[in-house]
Scaffold this motif. Structure first.
Motif, PDB file in Angstrom:
ATOM      1  N   VAL A  72      53.363  23.480  54.126  1.00  0.00           N
ATOM      2  CA  VAL A  72      53.055  22.075  54.384  1.00  0.00           C
ATOM      3  C   VAL A  72      52.340  21.937  55.725  1.00  0.00           C
ATOM      4  N   SER A  73      51.715  20.827  55.871  1.00  0.00           N
ATOM      5  CA  SER A  73      51.013  20.496  57.111  1.00  0.00           C
ATOM      6  C   SER A  73      51.943  20.700  58.310  1.00  0.00           C
ATOM      7  N   THR A  74      51.421  21.299  59.352  1.00  0.00           N
ATOM      8  CA  THR A  74      52.222  21.630  60.533  1.00  0.00           C
ATOM      9  C   THR A  74      53.008  20.410  61.029  1.00  0.00           C
ATOM     10  N   GLY A  75      54.306  20.575  61.105  1.00  0.00           N
ATOM     11  CA  GLY A  75      55.167  19.480  61.554  1.00  0.00           C
ATOM     12  C   GLY A  75      55.911  18.811  60.406  1.00  0.00           C
ATOM     13  N   HIS A  76      55.512  19.112  59.185  1.00  0.00           N
ATOM     14  CA  HIS A  76      56.196  18.530  58.022  1.00  0.00           C
ATOM     15  C   HIS A  76      57.230  19.469  57.423  1.00  0.00           C
ATOM     16  N   GLY A  77      57.441  20.619  58.040  1.00  0.00           N
ATOM     17  CA  GLY A  77      58.312  21.608  57.425  1.00  0.00           C
ATOM     18  C   GLY A  77      59.543  21.935  58.255  1.00  0.00           C
ATOM     19  N   ASP A  78      60.093  23.102  58.012  1.00  0.00           N
ATOM     20  CA  ASP A  78      61.367  23.493  58.597  1.00  0.00           C
ATOM     21  C   ASP A  78      61.242  24.448  59.777  1.00  0.00           C
ATOM     22  N   VAL A  79      60.033  24.741  60.214  1.00  0.00           N
ATOM     23  CA  VAL A  79      59.891  25.581  61.407  1.00  0.00           C
ATOM     24  C   VAL A  79      60.386  24.786  62.618  1.00  0.00           C
ATOM     25  N   PRO A  80      61.260  25.377  63.430  1.00  0.00           N
ATOM     26  CA  PRO A  80      61.736  24.681  64.639  1.00  0.00           C
ATOM     27  C   PRO A  80      60.688  24.775  65.743  1.00  0.00           C
ATOM     28  N   TRP A  81      59.634  23.980  65.594  1.00  0.00           N
ATOM     29  CA  TRP A  81      58.466  24.136  66.473  1.00  0.00           C
ATOM     30  C   TRP A  81      58.805  23.996  67.950  1.00  0.00           C
ATOM     31  N   PRO A 106      55.278  31.675  61.714  1.00  0.00           N
ATOM     32  CA  PRO A 106      56.672  31.543  61.291  1.00  0.00           C
ATOM     33  C   PRO A 106      56.855  31.112  59.840  1.00  0.00           C
ATOM     34  N   SER A 107      55.769  30.827  59.139  1.00  0.00           N
ATOM     35  CA  SER A 107      55.928  30.167  57.833  1.00  0.00           C
ATOM     36  C   SER A 107      56.719  31.009  56.839  1.00  0.00           C
ATOM     37  N   HIS A 108      56.563  32.309  56.874  1.00  0.00           N
ATOM     38  CA  HIS A 108      57.305  33.153  55.941  1.00  0.00           C
ATOM     39  C   HIS A 108      58.650  33.604  56.506  1.00  0.00           C
ATOM     40  N   MET A 109      58.877  33.345  57.778  1.00  0.00           N
ATOM     41  CA  MET A 109      60.190  33.683  58.346  1.00  0.00           C
ATOM     42  C   MET A 109      61.239  32.679  57.865  1.00  0.00           C
ATOM     43  N   VAL A 110      60.815  31.425  57.791  1.00  0.00           N
ATOM     44  CA  VAL A 110      61.743  30.350  57.463  1.00  0.00           C
ATOM     45  C   VAL A 110      62.474  30.613  56.146  1.00  0.00           C
ATOM     46  N   TRP A 111      61.747  30.885  55.108  1.00  0.00           N
ATOM     47  CA  TRP A 111      62.426  31.046  53.804  1.00  0.00           C
ATOM     48  C   TRP A 111      63.114  32.399  53.676  1.00  0.00           C
ATOM     49  N   GLN A 112      62.760  33.358  54.526  1.00  0.00           N
ATOM     50  CA  GLN A 112      63.464  34.641  54.520  1.00  0.00           C
ATOM     51  C   GLN A 112      64.730  34.619  55.369  1.00  0.00           C
ATOM     52  N   GLY A 113      64.972  33.484  56.046  1.00  0.00           N
ATOM     53  CA  GLY A 113      66.184  33.390  56.859  1.00  0.00           C
ATOM     54  C   GLY A 113      66.061  34.053  58.216  1.00  0.00           C
ATOM     55  N   ILE A 114      64.841  34.233  58.678  1.00  0.00           N
ATOM     56  CA  ILE A 114      64.606  34.884  59.971  1.00  0.00           C
ATOM     57  C   ILE A 114      64.337  33.812  61.018  1.00  0.00           C
ATOM     58  N   ASP A 115      64.958  33.968  62.171  1.00  0.00           N
ATOM     59  CA  ASP A 115      64.866  32.986  63.258  1.00  0.00           C
ATOM     60  C   ASP A 115      63.543  33.197  63.998  1.00  0.00           C
ATOM     61  N   PRO A 116      62.601  32.286  63.844  1.00  0.00           N
ATOM     62  CA  PRO A 116      61.283  32.529  64.444  1.00  0.00           C
ATOM     63  C   PRO A 116      61.294  32.480  65.962  1.00  0.00           C
TER      64      PRO A 116
END
Lengths: 336, 336, 336, 336, 336, 336
Positions: free
Chosen positions: C267-276, C211-221
């Motif tokens: 960033v290290s998994t859990g430090h970013g904007d992915v809605p894990w 999902p890392s490149h989906m986040v900044w492209q505005g794509i809902d992972p």
């Protein structure tokens, strides 16, 4: 008079110059930002043939239109680009494309930009708008990994190719206004900073502020105006409308304009997400007094309707600052 | 001609048909989406009496109005509803309500919908808009716990009751456009998917896209259009304005329309939160060419003012696509 | 046992295989997603030398680690790429780069991917993760204007080059999981749709969800997972943190990782904007039972700390579904 | 007739009364909210000289203008303020400022407000709008630490100084409408609650609802209307536009109006962030029937243009409620 | 000691009372909020058999658990509900359901709630938590149109049925805490206001604050606490996680818990969108000192893991207020 | 060693120095940011009595604590403030307050700040943190209208009073770190710019970055760090939590800390809205290597719990940058 509102003719190059003058005048524009393609402006003739230049101005004046800037995006694009390919062939004048050998194309494009500066001078305008091209745009994804030296070299290449062109601009008293745009050396806030550094912040190189690509990149177009206030040489009002639904993406999937699956698209000025009023107010605050040009593009609207609507929209919002301040009214009875 | 803009007459049934024709014409509508209540349209007469149907069309034509669809929400509602109660008595024709015994009401409502299809055919229109009702809507809160078999049974009940109705639609060449709406079998995105499955995606059953209830449910009306693009049989422009201040809620506390404590309310088209321009652009993209109908309802505005304002609003935004693309202008001088 | 949590070794290729096995085991990983570079995995040896493959597995087992997938992004990248340049030379094995003549590089890369499939089979794993490269990525800005035929040709080129590779995958019972990523043929939602179409939705070609490149492209992972639920062959947990302040842009100005002026960064998994948590819950809902792999990359954190923290973070959130439902408790006294 | 739309003349006090009447009438206003400074209204003469008061009304009537309220913000400000300094000298009438000794200024200001009530009565209007001033506003940052007793004393001081003034208001049948505003005793939601408590919720003390300072403080102006619905004595439509870019702040750095670095600024009604339509709808819902006054202030727009535009904007949105409800239309054929 | 943290046993009724006591104690709970179903609590025996009640408390004490409230949602639900159907049969004790004749069920449910009050008294607790049911919930969509008299009648029905029950509560010194919830008479902010009015704000009727259904309705749970601060009789910590992607809706399509297509779902406390810290801080500010109970429900997580995690989460955030204020430290050297 | 994490002792001045050393050490702090009030630090003694200074350091060292900065906010506040009143008396040492005559207080405060610089030098630390006070803060609302000359004079007053103080700082090799804060000359982004200009950007005057007041003013604390990167002399981690519900306002109604009606409040570090991780990452990026100090203040939490929790929170997030970059791993097999 308030700042003139002009129409950029780049997207209208299939309409003959004189007809477009007539229409623009009817729609209510104050002048044109003349594109150097179609039959709108032949820079070689304008630079060399005083009669041609005078004729261009005369036609404009007949329709009550002014001219403050000319634009040569398509040729400027080829100055630094790599690769040079079919896309360039499709948009360059034949004498610039020539045999298509990339380095030759780039050199002829640079020469044509010098000619463009001379054409501007001949027409009595002090601003040429355009693109720079870029040797490193294609590395924007930064994967496969790109060494910093490669990026550095891209900015150096830009300076090396454009400095001689800008020397000619200086010599004829014209300045270049680069349009911040993907595919160019400067396409966002920090790449604009770096590009200005690369040419030593020389006065010949400034900016054509066009917010349409700032919106989808998340860049604040009003703050951009304030921060680069001494480099805003021209203003283009192109609008962008975003539609993110979790599937449509910022990079828009290589889809054509107007496709419902794109994350954003160009729309008629005033139909998109550019905060126009904020921007016009900042333009007032920083003392910008040049033309405000409508760059009209909308794959979902008829352009004849759109061009007429856009000039009205812009004229309504791009109002002037008042002369007096308000607080003065509160103290008006102090002589009592 | 662009897509016709019509007025749905459901909320104007207290105004006689001919008077409403006159007003709608004056306001600038291209036609009506005729409600099958008030004196606007008597489906039994229309289905059986060729003179009545011709008279209806004649009156419309006298006022320069077209007819592309008729609507029978109120009767459709009773086909599947449970419970059947005073609310239905208040909105059903007397001959459908009869003695009010629920199953009898449902059966007579289904027969009336068949008659409505025939009335449409007699009037020369191919679309009937309406509601389906639902045996399971009342379980929407899912508490006390509802077994999945009960939900399954609700969709089956819908299919069982509507398939015979739709058979008549097929036989007379008319299609049913269900309006996605609370109280109905399909009221959001996934219930619409399931309802379409329940009737085997038969062509006779499509959708009347009305975004007003999508807005407060958090459903993207433009994405809805794209995803159900082959089922968009009709378009109703009803608008919803939300006002959430931490106290007003999405379910709106059983409060009447116009109460300041509701979380949302219907408002005159263009005064609410529906992203109309996005939706009209997607309608263009998916090739919808049917009528765009104003369903006007606003407990806070005088309707005479509102109806006139709404048609102008819609006409301004529901513009057509252009014919040529833009990039072509860039290459116009390739013959040089 | 819950789904295994593995470490992708691509960013650790400078650490010898055995040492990394030891560390990963200590950190708490259940296995590795083994990169085919560094000394981690030599696909030619694995494909041909049964002892080598057995040795690899033995070492893993000594450290209590499993193996469910191998990754060959770097070679896959070269299969379709254009241009092929220094960047590829820097990341390809010498025997694939060879003399660097582009078409030769592409062909050898395709052969190496076939070998990778065979290596996977030899190691007893059914999934190879990687990149496809793309002939048209460089045109993502769509300016200078790109004809639709060029885009079409890009997808065709992808199919033409990968179908023979995928045939080998089929023949050895292994599937390819493409990582949706800029620089590749499929880098967002709609380009993924189109790429799947280009290879006829063949089973051999699925997705590595990162999902890392989906986040900044505005794509809902999470929505991406649901919509492509039958093609989720592998999961990589790489995280992205955005910081948009009106100046930092989505395209990040050609700036290196870790620069404060970028609009986003890994960033290290859990430090970013992915809605894990949303994503792990959807993975449960769609029945994904494969490994969840940590792709760790953070230019601002020490990786030894990060890898240990990340596995704990993921293990905590990637919980399993329960077996019984809740409502049952409410009816437990019905026998009273 | 709908609610009258008036122009507050405070920011126009440099324009002579009669000229302003003429202009306001031409712009389309229904009346004026007359400021007690400039030559617009001399409260001492109005209170004592019946001919002066009659002359004021006569001039208004000649221009077809009504009068529903008068405003004396500048004098009211001095009733409680501490410190009293040059700022007050600049805005107070000479006879109120006197020798400038603070306590004397406060007492004379209180007397002048009593006179203002009498002037209102003489003019036949029942509402005086104004400010209260505050002894504790200067402690808003609460650092250095401010004891609660100091805050309590501030509200007591307000009550002690204003109760005698309000007694005069009561005696002449006029009410005071305090404008919630920084620098005053009541400047937000909870300070308004406390100020109302401080004067025992006496009827003489109500509110002039002006949302311009609510917007940047994060206060919901529509909810404010609903909660204080029994105290909304007057409505002022002043608008505020925010521009937060991470640098411009809510407190606006002591910068002058119109500076691009402010976080917010006053703008022509309809150009800002006040949710006007929501507010006008709530005004209808709570039964407000008084004047809606345009307080026009915009350091970035010419006021002659602005005042004309604003009245049109407000008239368009401040529509009346309809008389009948919609659902009635659904049951119109029940007599069938 | 800080406020006790309890576990609501409603979703654990399939686990025998004594076993659940053991587990809850091990997980770290301070007590139970005992459900009146399963074998957890038989209200008839508790009300009549002093030994049974004492035995319940003894078992709790053996495990170091306290008891501050009991819950009888399932029976309360039937007091006002209409329709009464299979859903009620599935959750009611046999002696309350009886022959299932609706009015008889409602009356027996009301009697059982009186018994519940007596059971609470016998157990020495002063709070019974529960639902009220509602005769008008099914009309929440307000279509077909619902007359205001019908809504009024619903609140009257609620008061008529519950007042006699609350009289018994008063007589035994116990209060009823209604859980604001869809399907009930009070399910949001304004319906809670109206329900409190309907019973004349009598002290016997207060609220069990459970924010889980406020979140998706757009209601601010912290503001709710403040506004109803004198009616917060109990606190239930149930969490809700929303996932709106333009397709999943607020009404969740009649889909079962845990389905990825729902717009929201219950999740383990701390995994959702309830702003817990804000709420716990407001609870401190309003002086709430009762138990904080975990109502655990999560269709996507194993409950044994979840219950243990939740108590830790809540204990960590539901901290007490300090005793002294900070500013005092600044003046500590005033004696110097 | 990573950057030291210290505790600012200002809010703990009621606890004797030695006891606080013991506690801070136990909680895990690396050192103290010592306040010059309570018995923590007597600047006169420290400046003049080498034994006292050595004793302070010895006590710190006994507890394993370092000292990198001292703070004298309370005295600094009085240097420019106007009015000087009871609030200052409550926080100033008796010898600075003296007879309370304002100009005398200001002069003695300035002298005390010079002494503070000498005390810092004597203690071997190079940074004094503090406030400046302001003659114009009280005019922040800009009403009654404030002439620009008054604002100009405020900045001049600041420079005139502080330059002589800063001369002493220069002479002893210590720098002053002003904490950007309401009530001070620099309280937001642009006032900080102006204050730096006012003292000619001299090196002796820098900033103590404390984001707590930036959050509610809408200022981006991470961008602030980047833009003032050469002036970040010290870092204070105070956190602010906002709760805007439409009623609670940004100016917080003169309400005391901890009141639920405030729009924001200070909270234990990590419980608020400061984007700590972004800020710590930017601190790394700009090369800040000084102490990170916890300024703990939370009216809703016990401070003994809070101080221990905060140091753990900060230590966990304020991680160091790694030494190598990631891309290197991709090319590790290039020697093959």
């Amino acid at each position: 008079m308030p700042r003139p509102i002009t129409l950029f003719t780049g997207q209208w190059a299939d309409i003959p110059f004189e007809e477009l003058c007539r229409r623009a005048s009817e729609w209510g524009y104050d002048g044109l930002e003349l594109a150097c393609w179609g039959d709108h402006l032949d820079v070689r003739r304008a630079a060399e043939d005083a009669g041609y230049a005078a004729g261009r101005r005369a036609t404009l004046e007949e329709h009550g239109l002014g001219l403050w800037a000319i634009s040569n995006h398509l040729v400027g694009q080829a100055v630094c680009d790599d690769p040079i390919d079919q896309r360039h062939k499709d948009i360059l004048p034949g004498h610039v494309w020539g045999d298509g050998e990339p380095e030759g194309v780039r050199r002829r494009a640079a020469e044509e930009m010098k000619t463009t500066a001379r054409a501007a001078a001949a027409l009595g305008v002090d601003t040429v708008i355009g693109f720079t091209g870029s040797a490193i745009w294609k590395y924007v994804a930064m994967f496969p990994p790109v060494p910093e030296t490669t990026i550095d070299a891209g900015y150096t290449d830009f300076a090396d190719r454009w400095n001689p062109v800008l020397d000619v601009f200086d010599s004829v008293g014209v300045r270049f206004a680069h349009e911040v745009h993907p595919s160019e050396i400067a396409y966002d806030y920090w790449s604009t900073h770096r590009a200005l550094e690369a040419v030593g912040h020389r006065d010949a190189f400034g900016l054509n502020w066009d917010p349409s690509h700032m919106v989808w990149q998340g860049i604040d177009p009003a703050a951009f105006l304030y921060d680069f206030r001494d480099r805003i040489y021209h203003v283009d009002c192109k609008d962008t409308r975003q539609r993110f639904d979790g599937r449509n993406g910022r990079l828009s999937s290589h889809l054509p304009w107007g496709d419902a699956r794109r994350g954003w698209d160009f729309v008629s000025t005033g139909h998109g997400d550019v905060p126009w009023e904020d921007c016009f107010r900042v333009l007032n605050a920083i003392g910008y007094t040049g033309p405000i040009s409508v760059e009209w593009e909308d794959a979902g609207m008829d352009r004849l309707r759109g061009a007429a609507e856009a000039v009205e929209y812009v004229r309504n919002l791009a109002f002037d600052k008042p002369e007096a301040s308000f607080d003065s009214a509160f103290s008006s009875d102090r002589e009592n």
